[in-house]
Design a protein around this motif. Structure first.
Motif, PDB file in Angstrom:
ATOM      1  N   ALA A  10       3.955   5.208 -11.296  1.00 12.72           N
ATOM      2  CA  ALA A  10       4.838   4.530 -10.346  1.00 12.72           C
ATOM      3  C   ALA A  10       4.676   5.151  -8.962  1.00 12.72           C
ATOM      4  N   VAL A  11       4.533   4.309  -7.938  1.00 18.18           N
ATOM      5  CA  VAL A  11       4.396   4.764  -6.554  1.00 18.18           C
ATOM      6  C   VAL A  11       5.389   3.974  -5.711  1.00 18.18           C
ATOM      7  N   SER A  12       6.236   4.669  -4.988  1.00 23.59           N
ATOM      8  CA  SER A  12       7.199   3.987  -4.121  1.00 23.59           C
ATOM      9  C   SER A  12       6.492   3.474  -2.863  1.00 23.59           C
ATOM     10  N   ILE A  13       7.157   2.573  -2.166  1.00 20.26           N
ATOM     11  CA  ILE A  13       6.603   2.065  -0.903  1.00 20.26           C
ATOM     12  C   ILE A  13       6.444   3.219   0.080  1.00 20.26           C
ATOM     13  N   ASN A  14       7.415   4.132   0.117  1.00 25.65           N
ATOM     14  CA  ASN A  14       7.295   5.295   1.011  1.00 25.65           C
ATOM     15  C   ASN A  14       6.089   6.149   0.662  1.00 25.65           C
ATOM     16  N   GLN A  15       5.836   6.348  -0.640  1.00 27.30           N
ATOM     17  CA  GLN A  15       4.657   7.113  -1.050  1.00 27.30           C
ATOM     18  C   GLN A  15       3.374   6.393  -0.648  1.00 27.30           C
ATOM     19  N   LEU A  16       3.357   5.074  -0.791  1.00 23.83           N
ATOM     20  CA  LEU A  16       2.187   4.297  -0.402  1.00 23.83           C
ATOM     21  C   LEU A  16       1.934   4.414   1.100  1.00 23.83           C
TER      22      LEU A  16
ATOM     23  N   ASP B  85       2.859   6.922   2.974  1.00 23.95           N
ATOM     24  CA  ASP B  85       2.367   8.292   3.178  1.00 23.95           C
ATOM     25  C   ASP B  85       0.861   8.376   2.945  1.00 23.95           C
ATOM     26  N   ILE B  86       0.381   7.756   1.877  1.00 22.40           N
ATOM     27  CA  ILE B  86      -1.047   7.777   1.536  1.00 22.40           C
ATOM     28  C   ILE B  86      -1.865   7.100   2.631  1.00 22.40           C
ATOM     29  N   VAL B  87      -1.403   5.929   3.072  1.00 24.33           N
ATOM     30  CA  VAL B  87      -2.122   5.193   4.128  1.00 24.33           C
ATOM     31  C   VAL B  87      -2.125   5.993   5.426  1.00 24.33           C
ATOM     32  N   GLU B  88      -1.002   6.616   5.762  1.00 26.71           N
ATOM     33  CA  GLU B  88      -0.941   7.443   6.971  1.00 26.71           C
ATOM     34  C   GLU B  88      -1.957   8.585   6.899  1.00 26.71           C
ATOM     35  N   ASP B  89      -2.020   9.241   5.753  1.00 23.33           N
ATOM     36  CA  ASP B  89      -2.982  10.342   5.588  1.00 23.33           C
ATOM     37  C   ASP B  89      -4.416   9.869   5.748  1.00 23.33           C
ATOM     38  N   ILE B  90      -4.743   8.737   5.142  1.00 24.02           N
ATOM     39  CA  ILE B  90      -6.107   8.208   5.222  1.00 24.02           C
ATOM     40  C   ILE B  90      -6.448   7.796   6.649  1.00 24.02           C
ATOM     41  N   ALA B  91      -5.500   7.118   7.324  1.00 26.28           N
ATOM     42  CA  ALA B  91      -5.749   6.607   8.675  1.00 26.28           C
ATOM     43  C   ALA B  91      -5.568   7.672   9.753  1.00 26.28           C
ATOM     44  N   GLY B  92      -4.966   8.801   9.392  1.00 27.58           N
ATOM     45  CA  GLY B  92      -4.737   9.855  10.386  1.00 27.58           C
ATOM     46  C   GLY B  92      -3.702   9.467  11.416  1.00 27.58           C
TER      47      GLY B  92
END
Length: 67
Positions: free
Chosen positions: A29-35, A37-44
């Motif tokens: 399970a991944v929350s929208i906030n976690q998702l 966070d992941i996109v922010e990390d990838i995109a910098g």
């Protein structure tokens, strides 16, 4: 799930004899906030988040079932 795994899984489903809808994904399970966070990390980047607390609430969570 990595995109390569997703594409491979879709191909396997299309070429199978499965006729009913199925979920292709992780049982994690991944929350929208976690998702986000992941996109922010990838995109910098860092996004400003806005929450509409008056919006209707849906189910607390949904996860994919795996085969």
């Amino acid at each position: 799930m990595y995109i390569d795994d997703c594409v491979k899984g879709i191909g396997m489903i299309v070429e199978s004899e499965i006729l009913e809808p199925i979920n292709l994904g992780s049982s994690e399970a991944v929350s929208i906030n976690q998702l986000v966070d992941i996109v922010e990390d990838i995109a910098g980047i860092k996004l400003k988040r806005h929450y509409d607390l008056s919006a209707p609430k849906g189910v607390n969570g949904r996860t994919a079932t795996t085969l």
